[in-house]
Write an enzyme that holds these catalytic residues in place. Structure first.
Site, PDB file in Angstrom:
ATOM      1  N   THR A  55      59.550  41.624  32.458  1.00  0.00           N
ATOM      2  CA  THR A  55      58.114  41.379  32.431  1.00  0.00           C
ATOM      3  C   THR A  55      57.460  42.488  31.622  1.00  0.00           C
ATOM      4  O   THR A  55      58.004  43.579  31.493  1.00  0.00           O
ATOM      5  CB  THR A  55      57.527  41.312  33.856  1.00  0.00           C
ATOM      6  OG1 THR A  55      56.139  40.965  33.788  1.00  0.00           O
ATOM      7  CG2 THR A  55      57.665  42.643  34.585  1.00  0.00           C
ATOM      8  N   GLY A  58      57.112  35.944  22.634  1.00  0.00           N
ATOM      9  CA  GLY A  58      57.618  37.148  23.254  1.00  0.00           C
ATOM     10  C   GLY A  58      59.040  36.957  23.732  1.00  0.00           C
ATOM     11  O   GLY A  58      59.785  36.111  23.237  1.00  0.00           O
ATOM     12  N   ASP A  59      59.413  37.721  24.742  1.00  0.00           N
ATOM     13  CA  ASP A  59      60.786  37.683  25.240  1.00  0.00           C
ATOM     14  C   ASP A  59      61.048  36.536  26.197  1.00  0.00           C
ATOM     15  O   ASP A  59      62.203  36.150  26.402  1.00  0.00           O
ATOM     16  CB  ASP A  59      61.111  39.003  25.952  1.00  0.00           C
ATOM     17  CG  ASP A  59      60.270  39.181  27.211  1.00  0.00           C
ATOM     18  OD1 ASP A  59      59.026  39.214  27.092  1.00  0.00           O
ATOM     19  OD2 ASP A  59      60.835  39.290  28.310  1.00  0.00           O
ATOM     20  N   GLY A  66      56.675  41.845  25.553  1.00  0.00           N
ATOM     21  CA  GLY A  66      57.895  41.168  25.162  1.00  0.00           C
ATOM     22  C   GLY A  66      58.570  41.725  23.930  1.00  0.00           C
ATOM     23  O   GLY A  66      59.802  41.730  23.829  1.00  0.00           O
ATOM     24  N   THR A 112      54.205  37.296  32.787  1.00  0.00           N
ATOM     25  CA  THR A 112      55.078  36.168  33.064  1.00  0.00           C
ATOM     26  C   THR A 112      55.269  36.028  34.558  1.00  0.00           C
ATOM     27  O   THR A 112      54.867  36.881  35.333  1.00  0.00           O
ATOM     28  CB  THR A 112      56.493  36.406  32.472  1.00  0.00           C
ATOM     29  OG1 THR A 112      57.132  37.414  33.259  1.00  0.00           O
ATOM     30  CG2 THR A 112      56.440  36.897  31.050  1.00  0.00           C
TER      31      THR A 112
END
Length: 342
Positions: free
Chosen positions: A250, A229-230, A253, A199
């Site tokens: 990062t 993901g997160d 995730g 990310t």
């Protein structure tokens, strides 16, 4: 097992040569005399410059974190934006979120064919009663808000990576491979398809003392279709509390989500820990949960507190983050749970 990147490459860094060093700044950087922005990986240098166009002119942290990560969304790289690696069905899907100093937040997930998902996330925050829109609904909203619908074709590099990946059709991330992917001489996407996750996350403190953050990604390359993901999840990939601090994550995730990572870091800062100490606590929590499997994953957090102190911590060595203040811009090697073995 983990290769650490060389932070100075004189042929490409030019005017930055005087500002960058192999181990610059302490991990806890006091920058309380002015605005500050931090973001993940080498790509954060360019993103921070975009943010500084706002912060350096007295603008808001919210405007800065949007403009900053838009720089990365516009670039061609493995992990962010429409040039990123596709899912296993061959489609690029984008996730992003944004949060301001008043707990306002917006998010989009599984968004296709829109160049700047972070800006769509901000429109969700400002123009709807919702926090998150996903899939075709997010795209419909974006188009209604005037965002052009881009071509769904893969970039040449992504197409090459996808074609290569299809030969084995397996997901096998490489820890800290982003250091190579984001380096000044690196190709956008390696034909092996190994640069397949991460990310750009950013948090900033403006001249008025307000915090904001953003996070944007194309997610795991060659992921199962529909996987999130997160990065678009408030509290996992990003969290901001203007009384305390802000954090973004990062790495893998799924393991950030397990511990509500970014909000957990902010809560540690609320209890009096410094940004680095807070990040370390939550990394240690992930290590305890994952046990022996932790050797195969990377997670890192970066955090900024209300005093303007920055800090970070990672599972494995090799993670770096970028910082920009009135004193200049730098890359910082984050401390890690595991130590370098070679």
């Amino acid at each position: 097992m983990v290769n650490r990147r060389k932070f100075i490459r004189t042929a490409s860094l030019g005017s930055l040569a005087g500002l960058l060093a192999k181990d610059v700044l302490a991990a806890e950087a006091s920058v309380s005399n002015g605005p500050v922005v931090i973001s993940t990986w080498d790509a954060g240098l360019a993103a921070n410059r975009g943010a500084w166009e706002v912060l350096g002119n007295g603008g808001t942290a919210l405007d800065a974190v949007e403009k900053g990560v838009m720089v990365t969304e516009s670039s061609i790289n493995c992990c962010v934006g429409l040039g990123g690696n596709p899912d296993r069905d061959g489609f690029v899907t984008l996730d992003a979120c944004i949060m301001d100093h008043q707990f306002n937040c917006g998010s989009v997930a599984f968004l296709e064919r829109i160049k700047h998902p972070v800006s769509v996330a901000r429109r969700v925050m400002e123009k709807t009663p919702h926090v998150m829109l996903v899939g075709s609904g997010a795209q419909q909203f974006a188009v209604a808000e005037g965002f052009p619908l881009e071509s769904g074709a893969l970039s040449p590099d992504a197409q090459k990576a996808y074609t290569e990946w299809l030969k084995k059709a397996e997901y096998k991330p490489v820890i800290n491979v982003e250091n190579k992917a984001h380096g000044p001489f690196a190709p956008a996407i390696m034909p092996t398809g190994e640069f397949n996750h991460d990310t750009i996350g950013m948090v900033a403190l403006d001249a008025k003392g307000n915090l904001s953050g953003s996070c944007t990604t194309s997610g795991m390359g060659f992921k199962m279709r529909g996987r999130l993901g997160d990065s678009p999840i408030i509290g996992a990939g990003l969290y901001v509390d203007n009384e305390v601090g802000a954090c973004t994550a990062t790495g893998q995730g799924e393991d950030v989500i397990r511990v509500a990572g970014s909000s957990a870091v902010v809560e540690m800062m609320r209890q009096g820990l410094t940004p680095e100490q807070a990040c370390k606590k939550i990394i240690e929590r992930i290590v305890r949960i994952k046990k022996e499997k932790v050797k195969d994953i990377q997670v890192a957090f970066i955090a900024l507190d209300k005093k303007g102190r920055a800090g970070s911590y990672a599972i494995h060595p090799g993670f770096s983050y970028a910082i920009r203040t009135t004193k200049g811009e730098r890359l910082i090697n984050a401390p890690s749970h595991f130590k370098k073995t070679s």
